[in-house]
Design an enzyme around this catalytic site. Structure first.
Site, PDB file in Angstrom:
ATOM      1  N   PRO A 357      37.855  31.259 100.026  1.00 29.13           N
ATOM      2  CG  PRO A 357      35.727  31.866 100.845  1.00 29.13           C
ATOM      3  CD  PRO A 357      36.727  31.746  99.512  1.00 29.13           C
ATOM      4  N   PRO A 358      38.611  30.595 103.538  1.00 29.70           N
ATOM      5  CG  PRO A 358      40.005  31.210 105.458  1.00 29.70           C
ATOM      6  CD  PRO A 358      39.366  31.699 104.256  1.00 29.70           C
ATOM      7  N   GLY A 359      37.617  27.567 105.223  1.00 26.20           N
ATOM      8  CA  GLY A 359      36.289  26.809 105.536  1.00 26.20           C
ATOM      9  C   GLY A 359      35.179  26.524 104.488  1.00 26.20           C
ATOM     10  CB  VAL A 360      34.777  27.285 101.002  1.00 27.23           C
ATOM     11  CG1 VAL A 360      34.131  28.616 101.438  1.00 27.23           C
ATOM     12  CG2 VAL A 360      36.158  27.155 100.325  1.00 27.23           C
ATOM     13  N   GLY A 361      35.701  24.088 102.274  1.00 34.41           N
ATOM     14  CA  GLY A 361      35.435  22.575 101.986  1.00 34.41           C
ATOM     15  C   GLY A 361      36.828  22.389 100.782  1.00 34.41           C
ATOM     16  CE  LYS A 362      40.942  26.779 100.314  1.00 36.41           C
ATOM     17  NZ  LYS A 362      40.102  27.286 101.467  1.00 36.41           N
ATOM     18  CB  THR A 363      41.648  20.189 103.208  1.00 35.78           C
ATOM     19  OG1 THR A 363      42.133  21.563 103.209  1.00 35.78           O
ATOM     20  CG2 THR A 363      42.452  19.247 103.360  1.00 35.78           C
ATOM     21  CB  SER A 679      36.814  46.877  93.562  1.00 39.56           C
ATOM     22  OG  SER A 679      37.188  46.752  95.241  1.00 39.56           O
ATOM     23  CE  LYS A 722      34.701  43.152  95.318  1.00 40.40           C
ATOM     24  NZ  LYS A 722      35.268  44.111  94.387  1.00 40.40           N
TER      25      LYS A 722
END
Length: 782
Positions: A357-363, A679, A722
């Site tokens: 998800p966005p903001g988890v530090g991928k970049t 699900s 989840k």
């Protein structure tokens, strides 16, 4: 003003760019005040005599004796006048050659003591031979330069009785440097002067013959429409022969640069061919600029330049841990690659895809990987890219063509083994201009990218040493062939404990530094920090959390500057004044669920979320109504759940005619958000059973799992996200498919200890665990 029979003192007029020879007239323009004073002194004398001597360096404005040559010419001023701008115009006649003994400037202008330098009378056959040869060369030079239109000039030269006068006359007519003219004036004998003039004249004749040859060749090659080009070609050829051509030197610089680097054989041949083409192309032609730009671009690329990898495992581990919290799988994968490189330096670089998800530090993780490896880092954003040519470049036939972004990144990096981050690979567009993901198929294939061919370069370029890292929020939009080329590493959302730790370690210090506030001046308590996380920034990543922390610190900085506070500690009761009302509605407000409402779990690009499913029967209604912007897969799960319940109505205590006499409406809030996926199958079955039996479900339990028509519960994805969502919502129990039990290892241990997990294989187990009062019926049915 005579001091002796041999020496006399004369005012000095220094010349900058020429030499005055005895017996010749020379017009002069005098601008320097000191020189004008010397001229006035000469004019005041009876003979109007002045010494003309050349400067060694024309840039010197106030020359002294060391700045002047030691031999000059006495001259008589024949004519003088003053211009409106204050300068003096003179006409002087050279008289005798003299040696400069001493120069001084005590009178406000230069004066020199000089003595005559008469030449000995040279006789013999050598003087005569040199004289005749010089006359022949002079006639030839005049003919080459001016044709046969100047016979009077040739007669003038042949009519000179004194060979030295002929030397001075020719020396003044030729375009000689000051040094060469001075050497003629300083010659000790007539033979020396004749030899020097013969040398200079011979060089001039060679240049004129070469010019004539170039003119003839250029004229035969050029057409009528290219007469302008012919003139430039002559100039270019002359400059090249003399070694004075700017363009020739530029091409030589390119050749020197080519010699310094090691290119692949194919690339070297192509560059050589283009250099030869460049030499034949007019400098003002568009093709010249295109070819030159291409050659310079090729020579700037890092064909063999590499940065040395830092293979210290402990150092790399320290850098990765310093920059990012947790993310164990990614860090281990990088350390594995370092270990392989240490054992096998020729190993291929991995191609990783960081999904989360966005903001988890991928970049930022890509930058840390480059720092840990000691490599250059380049980032390319692929979001919204539609044109394949942005990656592969444009062919040189197009105006304004340039290399693709991959080759540009390699050029900026300056090495052939950088870390290149391809950001947002799941958001690449495709339309009539092309499909950039098709170009990525070659780039991200280790077996093909060693011969990557950019359209602009049209040469094979090796990308096999590059470590490619891609990032994505979802894998659904990535084509399968491209996905198959990448190693998927998932970055899940952070739990509340992880966010607290990251905030203390990274976010709060960074925001304090940006605001200029010290840690002693601003303290955010543990309870307040948890309040910010749960009430203002419910997200999987950290961006909103960092912005909110920054907002709190800025408001405290304002109070410190205004003088109302010197230090401040933020407690939960201060959050309303600092941030306003909570922007995130708590998910745990449904403490008692009515019949037909259950708590499901969903995965989103922003992490996990709690999803409430509502079902109600409709008296005298027909069929099933489904609302809430549900996708086709989710709607199919709803129908599957209804069919299962209908077929097992008797076992569940539901009147068989309930399905005929009552319609069913299933709604999944919020209606403005699209939802899809299988699900929610067991949640739908539980909500429908609760609605038909009028029995409420437990409110402390959330569930996720796919259902089949025979009642099997199948595994799902996104377990960690989840479970974290259920924990954030205050749930006590989580129901998961039995096949997903292994995925709990990804969930932080602290979260696992807080929750009770029920692993099920059939729908009956779900209904028995969720609907009190239904356990006995399900057990009997089972």
């Amino acid at each position: 003003m005579t001091t002796s029979d041999e020496l006399k003192t004369l005012p000095v007029l220094p010349l900058k760019n020429t030499v005055l020879f005895p017996g010749l007239m020379l017009p002069l323009s005098v601008g320097r005040k000191s020189t004008q004073a010397a001229v006035d002194a000469a004019l005041a004398a009876e003979g109007k005599e002045i010494l003309i001597v050349s400067q060694r360096d024309a840039s010197v404005e106030t020359p002294g004796q060391d700045d002047l040559y030691g031999v000059g010419t006495t001259a008589v001023i024949r004519r003088n006048s003053r211009s409106n701008d204050g300068s003096m115009e003179l006409m002087v006649l050279g008289v005798d050659r003299v040696a400069v003994v001493k120069v001084d400037g005590e009178q406000g202008y230069l004066q020199a003591r000089v003595r005559p330098l008469p030449l000995p009378e040279d006789v013999g056959t050598e003087v005569e031979a040199l004289e005749r040869t010089i006359l022949e060369l002079a006639s030839k030079a005049i003919s080459l330069a001016h044709g046969d239109a100047t016979p009077d000039l040739a007669k003038l030269l042949s009519g000179q009785e004194d060979p030295l006068r002929m030397v001075f006359l020719l020396g003044s007519m030729m375009s000689l440097s000051v040094e060469r003219e001075q050497s003629l004036l300083e010659a000790e004998t007539k033979v020396d002067a004749l030899r020097l003039l013969h040398k200079y004249l011979w060089h001039e004749v060679q240049v004129l013959e070469l010019r004539s040859k170039i003119t003839s060749e250029a004229r035969s090659e050029m057409s009528k429409e290219q007469r302008e080009y012919m003139l430039r070609q002559q100039m270019k050829a002359i400059h090249q022969e003399l070694g004075e051509g700017e363009e020739g030197s530029e091409i030589q610089q390119l050749r020197d640069q080519l010699a310094k680097i090691t290119l692949p054989e194919q690339a070297k041949k192509e560059v050589d061919r283009e250099l030869k083409k460049l030499e034949r192309t007019n400098a003002n032609s568009p093709d010249h600029q295109v070819t030159r730009g291409w050659i310079e671009y090729v020579l700037d690329l890092p064909w063999n330049a590499t940065t040395e990898d830092n293979l210290d495992i402990s150092n790399a581990r320290g850098i990765l841990d310093e920059d990012h919290f947790e993310l164990k799988d990614v860090k281990e994968r990088i350390l594995e690659h370092l270990s392989v490189l240490k054992l096998n330096p020729e190993a291929k670089a991995p191609i990783l895809c960081l999904v989360g998800p966005p903001g988890v530090g991928k970049t930022s993780l890509g930058q840390s990987i480059a720092r840990a490896l000691g490599r250059k880092f380049e980032r390319m954003s692929l979001g919204g890219m539609h044109d394949e040519a942005e990656l592969r470049g444009h062919r040189r036939t197009y105006i304004g063509a340039m290399a693709g972004r991959l080759v540009q990144a390699m050029r900026r990096a300056g090495s052939k083994n950088p870390v290149i981050l391809l950001d947002e690979v799941d958001k690449v567009g495709r339309d009539f201009r092309g499909d950039p993901t098709s170009a990525l198929l070659e780039v991200l294939d280790p077996e093909q990218n060693k011969t990557f061919r950019d359209n602009y370069l049209d040469l094979d370029f090796d990308l096999s040493k590059v470590m490619f890292i891609t990032t994505a929020n979802s894998l659904d939009t990535i084509p399968r062939p491209l996905l198959d080329r990448m190693e998927i590493l998932r970055l899940s959302g952070y739990s509340e404990e992880e966010k607290v730790h990251i905030s203390r370690r990274y976010l709060i210090p960074r925001q304090l530094k940006e605001a200029g506030v010290s840690e002693e001046q601003c303290v955010i308590s543990e309870a307040a920090l948890r309040g910010i996380i749960s009430g203002y920034t419910r997200e999987a990543g950290l961006r909103r959390l960092e912005r909110t922390i920054g907002k709190v610190i800025r408001k405290l900085a304002l109070k410190i500057v205004e003088g109302t506070h010197t230090t401040a500690t933020v407690e939960p009761e201060h959050l309303y004044d600092l941030l306003g009302a909570e922007s995130v509605s708590p998910e745990k407000f449904r403490k008692e669920l009515p019949a037909g409402v259950v708590t499901g779990l969903a995965w989103t690009e922003a992490g996990g979320d709690v999803l409430y499913l509502e079902a109600t029967t409709l008296p005298e209604g027909k069929g099933m109504t489904i609302t809430g912007q549900l996708g086709e897969v989710m709607q199919e799960s709803m129908r599957t759940a209804q069919s299962y319940i209908w077929s097992h109505a008797e076992e569940l205590g539901i009147p068989p005619d309930a399905f005929k006499k009552h319609g069913l409406h299933v709604h999944v809030p919020a209606g403005g958000i699209p939802k899809d996926g299988p699900s929610a199958g067991i949640a739908a079955a539980t909500a429908m059973t609760s609605a038909y039996t009028k029995l409420p479900v437990r409110s402390d339990t959330a569930m996720t799992g796919e259902i089949t028509l025979t009642g099997l519960v199948l595994p799902i994805g996104g377990v960690k996200e989840k479970v974290l969502a259920a924990r954030r919502a205050g749930m006590k129990r989580v129901i998961l498919p039995a096949a997903n039990e292994k995925d709990l290892r990804e969930v932080p241990e602290a979260v696992r200890n807080e929750l009770t997990f029920l692993f099920v294989e059939r729908v009956e187990e779900v209904l028995a665990a969720m609907i009190p009062g239904l356990e006995a019926r399900v057990a009997v049915a089972a």
